[in-house]
Design a protein around this motif. Structure first.
Motif, mmCIF file in Angstrom:
data_model
loop_
_atom_site.group_PDB
_atom_site.id
_atom_site.type_symbol
_atom_site.label_atom_id
_atom_site.label_comp_id
_atom_site.label_asym_id
_atom_site.label_seq_id
_atom_site.Cartn_x
_atom_site.Cartn_y
_atom_site.Cartn_z
ATOM 1 N N LYS A 112 57.885 -10.921 -8.549
ATOM 2 C CA LYS A 112 57.155 -10.456 -9.733
ATOM 3 C C LYS A 112 56.269 -11.571 -10.291
ATOM 4 O O LYS A 112 55.113 -11.336 -10.667
ATOM 5 C CB LYS A 112 58.135 -9.982 -10.805
ATOM 6 N N TYR A 155 54.740 -2.314 -10.530
ATOM 7 C CA TYR A 155 55.797 -3.174 -10.005
ATOM 8 C C TYR A 155 56.254 -4.176 -11.073
ATOM 9 O O TYR A 155 57.454 -4.348 -11.315
ATOM 10 C CB TYR A 155 55.306 -3.909 -8.751
ATOM 11 N N LEU A 156 55.283 -4.835 -11.720
ATOM 12 C CA LEU A 156 55.608 -5.820 -12.746
ATOM 13 C C LEU A 156 56.411 -5.193 -13.880
ATOM 14 O O LEU A 156 57.399 -5.755 -14.354
ATOM 15 C CB LEU A 156 54.328 -6.454 -13.298
ATOM 16 N N VAL A 159 60.076 -4.001 -12.574
ATOM 17 C CA VAL A 159 60.957 -5.128 -12.283
ATOM 18 C C VAL A 159 61.341 -5.846 -13.571
ATOM 19 O O VAL A 159 62.505 -6.223 -13.758
ATOM 20 C CB VAL A 159 60.304 -6.093 -11.263
#
Length: 171
Positions: A112, A155-156, A159
């Motif tokens: 990340k 995604y960031l 996560v």
């Protein structure tokens, strides 16, 4: 003066300060997520007829170029808030997670960090492509860079949220 200006501690305690910082980072991340998702939908499935339509049609009908500057500012500000929070993460979250042996969780979070920095370096290209929206030769690179960056933001966000659930805010 350490990680926070001392005069702030005259008004609020340390725990409240970090709570405000974390909540602000989260709200900025949600705003970035929304902007990137709208923009990605506008390039992946553009609306041919702007009149009427349902929720999905209106969601796709945004003018993508209008989001470029906001996305750049949101990415940078969210990144800076995340970097500030990272100072506490290294001490109070990462060490206990390592001690518990959750190495895959740490690896996903390490990825990340790299994705966030790669996105930061892609911002000038992204901004240039969106500021030259009338140039037809940039249509394909603009579309795929926007989709890539939207996937990166998702995604960031996911996560970060997941790691916070493992051991984060309030634990």
């Amino acid at each position: 003066m350490g990680l926070m200006p001392d005069f702030i501690l005259d008004w609020i305690d340390v725990g409240t300060f970090w709570t405000i910082l974390m909540m602000t980072h989260g709200l900025l991340a949600v705003a970035l997520l929304g902007a990137m998702t709208h923009q990605a939908m506008s390039v992946l499935a553009p609306v041919r007829q702007p009149a009427g339509g349902g929720f999905v049609t209106r969601f796709r009908a945004v003018q993508g170029a209008g989001y470029a500057s906001a996305v750049c500012v949101l990415w940078i500000v969210t990144f800076l808030f995340g970097a500030w929070i990272y100072t506490k993460y290294r001490m109070y979250v990462r060490i206990p997670i390592e001690a518990q042996g959750y190495y895959k969780t740490l690896g996903v979070f390490d990825l990340k960090e790299h994705v966030a920095v790669i996105g930061l370096f892609l911002l000038p290209i992204y901004w240039y492509l969106w500021k030259n929206v009338r140039n037809a030769e940039y249509d394909s690179p603009r579309r795929w860079l926007t989709v890539l960056m939207a996937a990166m933001v998702w995604y960031l966000f996911l996560v970060g949220h997941f790691l916070n659930n493992v051991r984060g805010f309030g634990s």
